[in-house]
Design a protein around this motif. Structure first.
Motif, PDB file in Angstrom:
ATOM      1  N   THR A 170      -6.973  21.490  -1.270  1.00  0.00           N
ATOM      2  CA  THR A 170      -7.532  20.276  -1.785  1.00  0.00           C
ATOM      3  C   THR A 170      -6.256  19.814  -2.748  1.00  0.00           C
ATOM      4  O   THR A 170      -5.988  18.472  -2.724  1.00  0.00           O
ATOM      5  N   LEU A 171      -5.680  20.665  -3.651  1.00  0.00           N
ATOM      6  CA  LEU A 171      -4.629  20.439  -4.301  1.00  0.00           C
ATOM      7  C   LEU A 171      -3.462  19.662  -3.710  1.00  0.00           C
ATOM      8  O   LEU A 171      -2.843  18.840  -3.999  1.00  0.00           O
ATOM      9  N   LEU A 172      -3.043  20.648  -2.421  1.00  0.00           N
ATOM     10  CA  LEU A 172      -2.023  20.216  -1.891  1.00  0.00           C
ATOM     11  C   LEU A 172      -2.390  18.957  -1.237  1.00  0.00           C
ATOM     12  O   LEU A 172      -1.255  18.034  -1.200  1.00  0.00           O
ATOM     13  N   ASN A 173      -3.353  18.709  -0.612  1.00  0.00           N
ATOM     14  CA  ASN A 173      -3.446  17.465   0.183  1.00  0.00           C
ATOM     15  C   ASN A 173      -3.631  16.250  -0.857  1.00  0.00           C
ATOM     16  O   ASN A 173      -3.077  15.151  -0.624  1.00  0.00           O
ATOM     17  N   CYS A 174      -4.151  16.503  -2.081  1.00  0.00           N
ATOM     18  CA  CYS A 174      -3.866  15.542  -3.135  1.00  0.00           C
ATOM     19  C   CYS A 174      -2.711  15.252  -3.551  1.00  0.00           C
ATOM     20  O   CYS A 174      -2.217  14.024  -3.671  1.00  0.00           O
ATOM     21  N   LEU A 175      -1.731  16.014  -3.713  1.00  0.00           N
ATOM     22  CA  LEU A 175      -0.523  16.087  -4.076  1.00  0.00           C
ATOM     23  C   LEU A 175       0.522  15.145  -3.284  1.00  0.00           C
ATOM     24  O   LEU A 175       1.426  14.349  -3.202  1.00  0.00           O
TER      25      LEU A 175
END
Length: 288
Positions: free
Chosen positions: A11-16
């Protein structure tokens, strides 16, 4: 990026990166392959490596996943420990912390899912625990789901990265092929629509990708299961579940590709695929 299953790394990767390139699910072991996410700014470029959640390996699949984590850590400039701040510390968290310490790399602690914590003072004992046990360069509370403190996190990472030439063009966000991303999106929808047993026994392979002159992308995906009894679970009564999976995946793919998509899904029984070298190679689950 290293952490326990369900810490929120994908989720963090997609957000970044601003796009869905990694499958996201509340079920453990969603990420099976190393996924590069690229963030480029005028000040510099960050290449994030999203790794499988650290767990005890059983099948060859899981052993390859954990070998991929070790390889990613050894080839990184910074190890970013992503921790679900809303849950208590367990043996698995201590094991991941020891892995970070033994790497000898500069490290950043990211306390994720702070949106689940109403009283932010509850973070203080967690910060104290990690500060006492390791000298982190930075400790950053964030919410990947809400997009909270993303700019701060990127700024802090850039501060600690060594100088060098960009590894990718500034408009690139991942090194994954669209076939791999499509397979991950389909698998994500299967994870969301099935029970506890099926996710671990399921894989998705893109057999064919056809972009015709009409502007429509036709994608043919093979969904692997390990047992005959699992096939009807994926398909659902009257094919309803498979249709639902296809519709949700198609909508994500159309948003990503900005084109009309025809998605064809087929379910195949491949016994014990999690222990087959050739099949894991085909799925891209590479240890190194």
């Amino acid at each position: 990026m290293i952490g326990r299953p369900n810490a929120g790394k994908s989720t963090l990767l997609n957000c970044l990166v601003g796009e869905k390139i990694a499958a996201v699910s509340n079920k453990p072991q969603t990420t099976r392959i190393k996924i590069k996410g690229i963030v480029s700014r005028p000040e510099g470029q960050i290449v994030f490596l999203d790794t499988p959640g650290v767990h005890k390996p059983g099948y060859l699949l899981n052993r390859r996943m954990m070998a991929a984590v070790e390889d990613s850590v050894s080839n990184s400039d910074i190890v970013m420990l992503v921790r679900d701040a809303s849950v208590s510390t367990g043996n698995g968290d201590r094991f991941v912390l020891e892995s970070v310490k033994s790497s000898g790399k500069k490290s950043i602690l990211v306390l994720n899912k702070i949106d689940k914590i109403s009283n932010k003072n509850e973070l203080l004992p967690l910060i104290e625990f990690y500060s006492k046990n390791h000298d982190f360069a930075e400790i950053v509370p964030i919410s990947a789901k809400k997009g909270e403190s993303m700019n701060l996190l990127v700024d802090l990472i850039l501060k600690h990265l060594p100088e060098g030439e960009p590894l990718f063009d500034e408009d690139e966000i991942t090194d994954l092929s669209m076939r791999t991303i499509a397979a991950e999106i389909v698998r994500e929808k299967i994870l969301a629509s099935t029970g506890e047993e099926i996710p671990f026994a399921t894989a998705v392979v893109v057999d064919k990708w056809d972009e015709g002159e009409s502007g429509i992308v036709e994608i043919y995906c093979q969904i692997l299961v390990e047992k005959n009894s699992q096939k009807p679970i994926i398909i659902g009564r009257g094919g309803q579940r498979l249709k639902e999976v296809g519709t949700l995946a198609r909508l994500d793919l159309e948003k990503l590709l900005d084109k009309h998509v025809k998605l064809h899904l087929f379910v195949k029984v491949e016994e014990n695929w999690r222990n087959k070298e050739k099949k894991l190679d085909e799925l891209g689950v590479i240890a190194g």
